[in-house]
Write a protein that holds these residues in place. Structure first.
Motif, PDB file in Angstrom:
ATOM      1  N   GLY A 216       6.819   8.023   5.850  1.00  0.00           N
ATOM      2  CA  GLY A 216       5.394   8.088   5.545  1.00  0.00           C
ATOM      3  C   GLY A 216       5.137   8.739   4.198  1.00  0.00           C
ATOM      4  O   GLY A 216       4.308   8.265   3.405  1.00  0.00           O
ATOM      5  N   SER A 217       5.853   9.815   3.911  1.00  0.00           N
ATOM      6  CA  SER A 217       5.696  10.486   2.621  1.00  0.00           C
ATOM      7  C   SER A 217       6.182   9.601   1.480  1.00  0.00           C
ATOM      8  O   SER A 217       5.547   9.521   0.416  1.00  0.00           O
ATOM      9  CB  SER A 217       6.469  11.811   2.618  1.00  0.00           C
ATOM     10  OG  SER A 217       5.969  12.680   3.617  1.00  0.00           O
ATOM     11  N   LEU A 218       7.317   8.924   1.691  1.00  0.00           N
ATOM     12  CA  LEU A 218       7.841   8.026   0.663  1.00  0.00           C
ATOM     13  C   LEU A 218       6.862   6.889   0.386  1.00  0.00           C
ATOM     14  O   LEU A 218       6.559   6.576  -0.783  1.00  0.00           O
ATOM     15  CB  LEU A 218       9.189   7.457   1.123  1.00  0.00           C
ATOM     16  CG  LEU A 218       9.820   6.393   0.222  1.00  0.00           C
ATOM     17  CD1 LEU A 218      10.129   6.965  -1.151  1.00  0.00           C
ATOM     18  CD2 LEU A 218      11.081   5.814   0.868  1.00  0.00           C
ATOM     19  N   GLY A 219       6.367   6.280   1.441  1.00  0.00           N
ATOM     20  CA  GLY A 219       5.401   5.200   1.256  1.00  0.00           C
ATOM     21  C   GLY A 219       4.127   5.677   0.588  1.00  0.00           C
ATOM     22  O   GLY A 219       3.556   4.976  -0.259  1.00  0.00           O
ATOM     23  N   GLY A 220       3.667   6.878   0.972  1.00  0.00           N
ATOM     24  CA  GLY A 220       2.467   7.424   0.340  1.00  0.00           C
ATOM     25  C   GLY A 220       2.663   7.657  -1.142  1.00  0.00           C
ATOM     26  O   GLY A 220       1.759   7.392  -1.961  1.00  0.00           O
ATOM     27  N   ALA A 221       3.838   8.151  -1.524  1.00  0.00           N
ATOM     28  CA  ALA A 221       4.123   8.391  -2.940  1.00  0.00           C
ATOM     29  C   ALA A 221       4.160   7.078  -3.716  1.00  0.00           C
ATOM     30  O   ALA A 221       3.626   6.975  -4.834  1.00  0.00           O
ATOM     31  CB  ALA A 221       5.445   9.135  -3.085  1.00  0.00           C
ATOM     32  N   ILE A 222       4.788   6.049  -3.138  1.00  0.00           N
ATOM     33  CA  ILE A 222       4.844   4.734  -3.800  1.00  0.00           C
ATOM     34  C   ILE A 222       3.440   4.156  -3.929  1.00  0.00           C
ATOM     35  O   ILE A 222       3.078   3.589  -4.971  1.00  0.00           O
ATOM     36  CB  ILE A 222       5.758   3.786  -3.007  1.00  0.00           C
ATOM     37  CG1 ILE A 222       7.191   4.308  -3.008  1.00  0.00           C
ATOM     38  CG2 ILE A 222       5.708   2.377  -3.588  1.00  0.00           C
ATOM     39  CD1 ILE A 222       8.104   3.579  -2.048  1.00  0.00           C
ATOM     40  N   TYR A 223       2.643   4.303  -2.898  1.00  0.00           N
ATOM     41  CA  TYR A 223       1.260   3.807  -2.909  1.00  0.00           C
ATOM     42  C   TYR A 223       0.455   4.464  -4.032  1.00  0.00           C
ATOM     43  O   TYR A 223      -0.222   3.789  -4.817  1.00  0.00           O
ATOM     44  CB  TYR A 223       0.627   4.079  -1.545  1.00  0.00           C
ATOM     45  CG  TYR A 223      -0.867   3.820  -1.487  1.00  0.00           C
ATOM     46  CD1 TYR A 223      -1.355   2.530  -1.347  1.00  0.00           C
ATOM     47  CD2 TYR A 223      -1.777   4.876  -1.552  1.00  0.00           C
ATOM     48  CE1 TYR A 223      -2.723   2.286  -1.279  1.00  0.00           C
ATOM     49  CE2 TYR A 223      -3.142   4.640  -1.480  1.00  0.00           C
ATOM     50  CZ  TYR A 223      -3.607   3.357  -1.353  1.00  0.00           C
ATOM     51  OH  TYR A 223      -4.959   3.117  -1.288  1.00  0.00           O
ATOM     52  N   ARG A 224       0.557   5.781  -4.146  1.00  0.00           N
ATOM     53  CA  ARG A 224      -0.209   6.484  -5.182  1.00  0.00           C
ATOM     54  C   ARG A 224       0.269   6.110  -6.576  1.00  0.00           C
ATOM     55  O   ARG A 224      -0.532   5.928  -7.489  1.00  0.00           O
ATOM     56  CB  ARG A 224      -0.101   7.997  -4.971  1.00  0.00           C
ATOM     57  CG  ARG A 224      -0.864   8.498  -3.746  1.00  0.00           C
ATOM     58  CD  ARG A 224      -0.902  10.022  -3.714  1.00  0.00           C
ATOM     59  NE  ARG A 224       0.446  10.594  -3.595  1.00  0.00           N
ATOM     60  CZ  ARG A 224       1.035  10.838  -2.436  1.00  0.00           C
ATOM     61  NH1 ARG A 224       0.423  10.540  -1.301  1.00  0.00           N
ATOM     62  NH2 ARG A 224       2.249  11.374  -2.394  1.00  0.00           N
ATOM     63  N   ASP A 225       1.585   5.963  -6.756  1.00  0.00           N
ATOM     64  CA  ASP A 225       2.103   5.615  -8.069  1.00  0.00           C
ATOM     65  C   ASP A 225       1.704   4.206  -8.484  1.00  0.00           C
ATOM     66  O   ASP A 225       1.579   3.910  -9.688  1.00  0.00           O
ATOM     67  CB  ASP A 225       3.637   5.718  -8.082  1.00  0.00           C
ATOM     68  CG  ASP A 225       4.114   7.158  -8.025  1.00  0.00           C
ATOM     69  OD1 ASP A 225       3.299   8.069  -8.290  1.00  0.00           O
ATOM     70  OD2 ASP A 225       5.299   7.376  -7.689  1.00  0.00           O
TER      71      ASP A 225
ATOM     72  N   LEU B  36       3.229  -3.103  -1.341  1.00  0.00           N
ATOM     73  CA  LEU B  36       4.444  -2.759  -2.075  1.00  0.00           C
ATOM     74  C   LEU B  36       5.169  -1.595  -1.409  1.00  0.00           C
ATOM     75  O   LEU B  36       6.399  -1.627  -1.230  1.00  0.00           O
ATOM     76  CB  LEU B  36       4.097  -2.401  -3.522  1.00  0.00           C
ATOM     77  CG  LEU B  36       5.259  -1.883  -4.385  1.00  0.00           C
ATOM     78  CD1 LEU B  36       6.316  -2.968  -4.558  1.00  0.00           C
ATOM     79  CD2 LEU B  36       4.738  -1.391  -5.740  1.00  0.00           C
ATOM     80  N   ALA B  37       4.415  -0.551  -1.026  1.00  0.00           N
ATOM     81  CA  ALA B  37       5.022   0.603  -0.352  1.00  0.00           C
ATOM     82  C   ALA B  37       5.667   0.184   0.966  1.00  0.00           C
ATOM     83  O   ALA B  37       6.781   0.625   1.301  1.00  0.00           O
ATOM     84  CB  ALA B  37       3.958   1.670  -0.107  1.00  0.00           C
ATOM     85  N   PHE B  38       4.987  -0.675   1.712  1.00  0.00           N
ATOM     86  CA  PHE B  38       5.501  -1.161   2.992  1.00  0.00           C
ATOM     87  C   PHE B  38       6.834  -1.879   2.783  1.00  0.00           C
ATOM     88  O   PHE B  38       7.815  -1.666   3.497  1.00  0.00           O
ATOM     89  CB  PHE B  38       4.458  -2.091   3.617  1.00  0.00           C
ATOM     90  CG  PHE B  38       4.734  -2.497   5.039  1.00  0.00           C
ATOM     91  CD1 PHE B  38       5.656  -1.829   5.826  1.00  0.00           C
ATOM     92  CD2 PHE B  38       4.050  -3.560   5.602  1.00  0.00           C
ATOM     93  CE1 PHE B  38       5.897  -2.207   7.144  1.00  0.00           C
ATOM     94  CE2 PHE B  38       4.274  -3.946   6.909  1.00  0.00           C
ATOM     95  CZ  PHE B  38       5.205  -3.277   7.679  1.00  0.00           C
ATOM     96  N   ARG B  39       6.881  -2.751   1.770  1.00  0.00           N
ATOM     97  CA  ARG B  39       8.107  -3.514   1.503  1.00  0.00           C
ATOM     98  C   ARG B  39       9.278  -2.598   1.154  1.00  0.00           C
ATOM     99  O   ARG B  39      10.392  -2.768   1.657  1.00  0.00           O
ATOM    100  CB  ARG B  39       7.865  -4.485   0.345  1.00  0.00           C
ATOM    101  CG  ARG B  39       6.979  -5.675   0.677  1.00  0.00           C
ATOM    102  CD  ARG B  39       6.708  -6.455  -0.593  1.00  0.00           C
ATOM    103  NE  ARG B  39       6.052  -7.715  -0.343  1.00  0.00           N
ATOM    104  CZ  ARG B  39       5.641  -8.543  -1.295  1.00  0.00           C
ATOM    105  NH1 ARG B  39       5.820  -8.211  -2.568  1.00  0.00           N
ATOM    106  NH2 ARG B  39       5.047  -9.676  -0.998  1.00  0.00           N
TER     107      ARG B  39
END
Length: 490
Positions: free
Chosen positions: A418-427, A453-456
């Motif tokens: 969840g944290s990784l996806g959130g970081a990718i989403y924000r970037d 993109l974060a999901f993928r």
């Protein structure tokens, strides 16, 4: 009766009827985990909980289950697994009644917490009873397949049952459907289930129980708080305290003359490797479910009920995988069966990397179904290998350890992925859209693109992890089998 004769004894009609009784609490636990989500809008309108109270209504059950599993497994070894199962089931029924007729958020939180404590008695007890009732390895694998399938059946029935009840009755009715089933369990359990316990067990280590309970609770709370609101001092301190107390618990186990957990078991590949594989799978599974639910609702715009109904195909896939696992395990070597199942699971999660911001539903359904078909045999096999590797007198403790690591793996998956996806989403967000929360995905094309993109990326990482575990399992378990053959020949 000698150990050899015990291993060769085949279960009869009474044991199989008892297995049907043991499927009841598994079905109830699975359905209880799903129906509350569909009832949240109605209970929120009636009880008007604050946001914090609503989170505790949802989370208190999971917190207490995770914290009490090991204690309840060890307690069952000492007081009797059937006795603990019947006591826990009775308490679960009473807590369900309390939840159904709750008149305030605080009352519902207390009922959910009691459901968690009593629910923690059910899985270790059922697993340990199956271990004792089915001593023939082939029959035991089939029994574990039925046990696993009961959870999938709960996932299939929950949206339908909850939808019908909420259409005709009040929100509390979703907690009442299981009460008659619990009555059947309590009535038939003493007749069909044997009483199994460690007659030489020492008294329960209350200090160890407290360390394991508070340690797991602290770690899970810290992880969930970090996922829900970001890493803050409270989340960090809670997680750190949980880890320290868990370490103190392990040190205490090492020094005990009669420990709950024989730490030497972790040096055995046929115990530690399936345990680790199970935790990794739940790590990826819970992280995937966290993202899939948001993708379906916030990106594709489905309602909560529609999103829930689209999970039924994967539950059916899990049910099918549960039925395929026993014949596959009885025909092929465990190393190859486990590795092949992990590979299928990796393919399923890998398909989720193909979702798009507008047309990803077919990939979500196909990937979830394939992943579930592979995941069910993994769970059956890792359960069989782990529980069967432990001494029969410690089967309850081993079962509690297995389910605890699954819960912790799932919590870590939500937190890390969840944290990784959130970081990718924000970037991936740019300009003014960078200020949008994920809720803005319904009204912003850039937000939908960023979340997709974060999901993928997250699913690509999860699929790679499971593929790596498949390779490791094939190599190490095969070598373990060769060593066992050499030992027998010598």
């Amino acid at each position: 009766m000698t150990a050899t004769h015990t291993l060769q004894r085949r279960a009869g009609a009474r044991e199989w009827a008892g297995l049907a009784v043991l499927a009841v609490p598994c079905l109830l636990v699975s359905m209880d985990a799903h129906v509350l989500n569909l009832a949240i809008p109605a209970l929120s309108a009636d009880l008007r909980p604050t946001n914090a109270q609503l989170l505790w209504i949802v989370d208190s059950y999971a917190f207490l289950v995770a914290g009490c599993l090991m204690t309840m497994g060890a307690l069952g070894d000492r007081v009797g697994r059937r006795r603990l199962l019947l006591i826990g089931a009775t308490g679960f029924g009473a807590a369900s009644l309390l939840a159904a007729f709750a008149t305030s958020p605080g009352m519902l939180i207390a009922a959910r917490a009691l459901l968690g404590v009593t629910g923690a008695t059910l899985m270790p007890s059922t697993l340990a009873l199956i271990r004792g009732m089915f001593t023939d390895p082939r029959q035991r694998t089939t029994a574990f397949g039925v046990w696993t399938a009961s959870f999938a059946l709960g996932g299939v029935l929950a949206p339908v049952v909850a939808g019908v009840l909420l259409r005709h009755f009040w929100w509390g009715s979703v907690f009442l459907f299981g009460v008659p089933l619990i009555a059947v369990l309590v009535a038939l359990g003493p007749v069909l289930l044997p009483e199994l316990r460690d007659r030489d067990a020492a008294r329960l280590d209350t200090a160890g129980a407290a360390l394991s309970l508070v340690g797991v609770l602290g770690a899970v709370y810290g992880l969930k708080r970090a996922v829900q609101g970001g890493l803050d001092p409270i989340a960090g301190v809670a997680f750190a305290i949980g880890l320290c107390l868990a370490a103190a618990f392990l040190r205490r186990q090492h020094r005990q003359a009669d420990p709950w957990i024989d730490l030497a078991l972790f040096r055995r590949r046929d115990f530690s490797l399936p345990l680790g594989a199970n935790a990794v799978c739940f790590f990826v599974l819970y992280g995937t479910q966290f993202f899939t639910a948001q993708y379906l609702q916030l990106v594709l715009g489905l309602s909560a009920l529609e999103a829930g109904l689209w999970t039924i195909p994967s539950a059916l896939g899990y049910l099918a995988g549960s039925m395929l696992a026993p014949p596959a395990a009885n025909r092929f070597r465990p190393a190859w069966t486990l590795s092949a199942s992990l590979a299928v699971t990796a393919v399923g999660f890998g398909l989720l990397t193909q979702v798009g911001p507008q047309s990803g539903l077919p990939f979500v359904v196909a990937g979830s179904v394939i992943g579930a078909v592979g995941l069910a045999p993994v769970y059956v096999l890792t359960t069989e290998l782990t529980v069967a590797s432990a001494p029969p007198a410690r089967s309850g403790t081993a079962s509690g350890l297995l389910t605890t690591t699954a819960n912790l793996g799932g919590a870590l998956g939500i937190a890390f992925l969840g944290s990784l996806g959130g970081a990718i989403y924000r970037d991936a967000m740019t300009g003014a859209d960078a200020r949008l929360t994920l809720g803005g995905a319904l009204t912003s094309d850039s937000a939908r693109d960023a979340f997709t993109l974060a999901f993928r990326i997250v699913e690509g990482g999860g699929a790679s992890m499971i593929a790596a575990v498949a390779v490791v399992s094939a190599l190490l378990l095969r070598e373990n089998a060769r060593q066992a053959t050499r030992d027998r020949a010598g």
